[in-house]
Design an enzyme around this catalytic site. Structure first.
Site, short mmCIF file in Angstrom:
data_model
loop_
_atom_site.label_atom_id
_atom_site.label_comp_id
_atom_site.label_asym_id
_atom_site.label_seq_id
_atom_site.Cartn_x
_atom_site.Cartn_y
_atom_site.Cartn_z
N SER A 112 -9.69 1.71 2.89
CA SER A 112 -8.80 2.56 1.82
C SER A 112 -7.78 1.56 1.00
O SER A 112 -7.30 2.37 -0.01
CB SER A 112 -7.94 3.63 2.83
OG SER A 112 -6.98 2.84 3.47
N LYS B 168 0.61 -1.28 0.09
CA LYS B 168 0.01 -0.03 0.04
C LYS B 168 0.85 1.25 0.04
O LYS B 168 2.11 1.27 0.68
CB LYS B 168 -1.06 -0.01 1.29
CG LYS B 168 -1.90 1.20 1.34
CD LYS B 168 -2.87 0.83 2.48
CE LYS B 168 -4.06 1.96 2.45
NZ LYS B 168 -4.89 1.61 3.73
N SER C 135 -10.07 -0.68 6.74
CA SER C 135 -9.35 -0.53 5.43
C SER C 135 -8.95 -1.74 4.78
O SER C 135 -8.58 -1.84 3.85
CB SER C 135 -8.45 0.59 5.47
OG SER C 135 -9.09 1.82 5.67
#
Length: 447
Positions: A149, A71, A173
């Protein structure tokens, strides 16, 4: 939906000489270049991944040169960590790996690229107006929300571009995109995995964790990230006492999620599981505790306030509005929130005493149409409504400082639905053992 082999099955093939790290990396690169993976990566390093695969030793390394995505908020030496923003374009490249990245690399991971995300991790929907939004990879026809996210992390795993998607979970997330895309997402107790070298959203709630294709893979990856061994148990499901909490978790549930959850409960009952309804009134207080924006608003504003002075116009307006709420939270308000959380946690933990885990829908809805929540006139209301629904259930666990796993429980002809198995702090091993037992019921043909 293409069902790709999990890490465990692939390692067995590697050890048997039926495949090689090099062949697996080429398949991962093909997945990353496929149309279904569009906008999932913000940066790729195919040559670096190939070199890693060439040097891999499957007999010694649990990740053995296999593809792992990172990420965009984690530091990778020599790369800029933008956290899905354009605000940090001018930031210097990281001088060293984040500790979570370093542990994956030490286990043999081939880092295939940095994945897209909601800007600064501030959304459960996964929309990014700067770099484009990756569509849900496992639904067909109408493009659907990927979940956030950690949106790109989920798409990378769902498309075969990575066996592991390293991400973060502040209010769901990891678990939200896992639920919406038919993956497994495990959020450990926060303190077990270091956050060093990551761009924060909330120091209090952030957890470094990952998405995988199976519970057994989640266990392997957690052991690497946390540098600890999970205590395995062969106890049957009937050994555990499980709860279903009716408050809050089922409000606004759609028909597909309700059907999948009820079908799963029947399957567990038939397997001898002891599942009881449990009232936890304190769950109804959580929305009020966070009404002013909660820890995420206060702590993100503290981190962003100097950037906002010169770059506010470069933020996603939907993210900016939530960060700026933190400006109105005083030190006294923040201290009051800390005390209120501690009291809330004590009452929830007391209510859960005697139960090994709680079962809930990870999120109460299936993935909505992406077009309804993308930036545009009249769409903000739909975006914030969807965002609130997606975050509501998983954020309970973050506020509790607990642990939770989402695993798929939908039928093959249904849109993905996640089952969340959760407990308070340090219940990680029990949650993982229960989830593995449940997965064996839901996916009895897993190789």
């Amino acid at each position: 939906m293409t069902l790709f082999p999990d890490l465990h099955a692939t390692r067995q093939r590697l050890l048997a000489g039926q495949t090689s790290p090099g062949a697996e990396i080429e398949q991962a690169i093909a997945g990353a270049l496929a149309p279904a993976c569009a906008h999932a990566f913000l940066q790729t390093d195919f040559e670096g991944a190939r070199a890693r695969a060439t040097a891999a030793d499957p007999a010694r390394q649990p990740l053995a040169g296999l593809a792992v995505s990172v990420k965009d908020l984690f530091d990778v030496a020599g790369q800029v960590s933008r956290a899905g923003s354009i605000v940090l374009d001018g930031a210097p490249p990281a001088s060293q790996d984040a500790l979570a990245v370093a542990r994956l690399r030490a286990a043999g991971a081939a880092l295939i690229g940095r994945t897209n995300m909601s800007e600064f991790a501030y959304s459960g929907v996964g929309v990014n107006p700067h770099y484009g939004t990756p569509a849900n990879a496992v639904t067909t026809g109408v493009p659907r929300v990927p979940g956030g996210s950690s949106s790109g992390a989920a798409v990378s795993v769902a498309t075969g571009a990575a066996f592991v998607g390293l991400g973060s979970d502040t209010g769901g997330s990891i678990r939200i995109p896992a639920a919406l895309q038919g993956l497994v997402g495990f959020k450990s107790t926060q303190c077990l995995v270091p956050l060093d070298g990551s761009v924060p959203l909330s120091f209090t709630l952030d957890t470094a964790c990952a998405m995988t294709r199976s519970v057994r893979d989640a266990i392997t990856v957690h052991e690497i990230l946390a540098a600890r061994r999970v205590t395995h148990s062969q106890a049957p499901l009937s050994h555990y006492r499980l709860a279903v909490v009716p408050q809050v978790m089922f409000d606004g549930i759609d028909a597909t999620v309700a059907r999948a959850f009820e079908r799963t409960l029947r399957l567990l009952h038939d397997a001898g599981a002891r599942v009881q309804e449990l009232l936890v009134p304190a769950l109804g207080e959580l929305a009020g505790l966070q009404a002013s924006g909660g820890f995420a608003a206060a702590e993100s504003y503290a981190w962003h306030r100097h950037l906002l002075a010169d770059h506010a116009d470069q933020y996603d307006p939907r993210v900016l509005s939530r960060i700026q709420r933190g400006a109105a939270i005083s030190a006294a308000d923040y201290i009051g929130l800390l005390h209120a959380r501690r009291d809330w946690m004590a009452r929830v933990e007391q209510a859960l005493a005697g139960y090994d885990a709680v079962l809930s829908p990870t999120v109460p809805i299936v993935a909505p149409a992406l077009a309804d929540v993308l930036p545009g006139p009249g769409r903000d209301e739909a975006f914030f409504r969807v965002n609130g629904l997606l975050l509501r259930n998983p954020s309970v666990v973050n506020m509790l400082d607990g642990c939770a796993i989402s695993l798929p429980c939908h039928a093959p002809d249904e849109l993905p639905v996640g089952l969340m198995v959760w407990q308070g702090a340090m219940g990680d091993d029990v949650v993982l053992n229960i989830a593995q037992q449940i997965e064996m019921l839901l996916r009895p043909q897993q190789p």
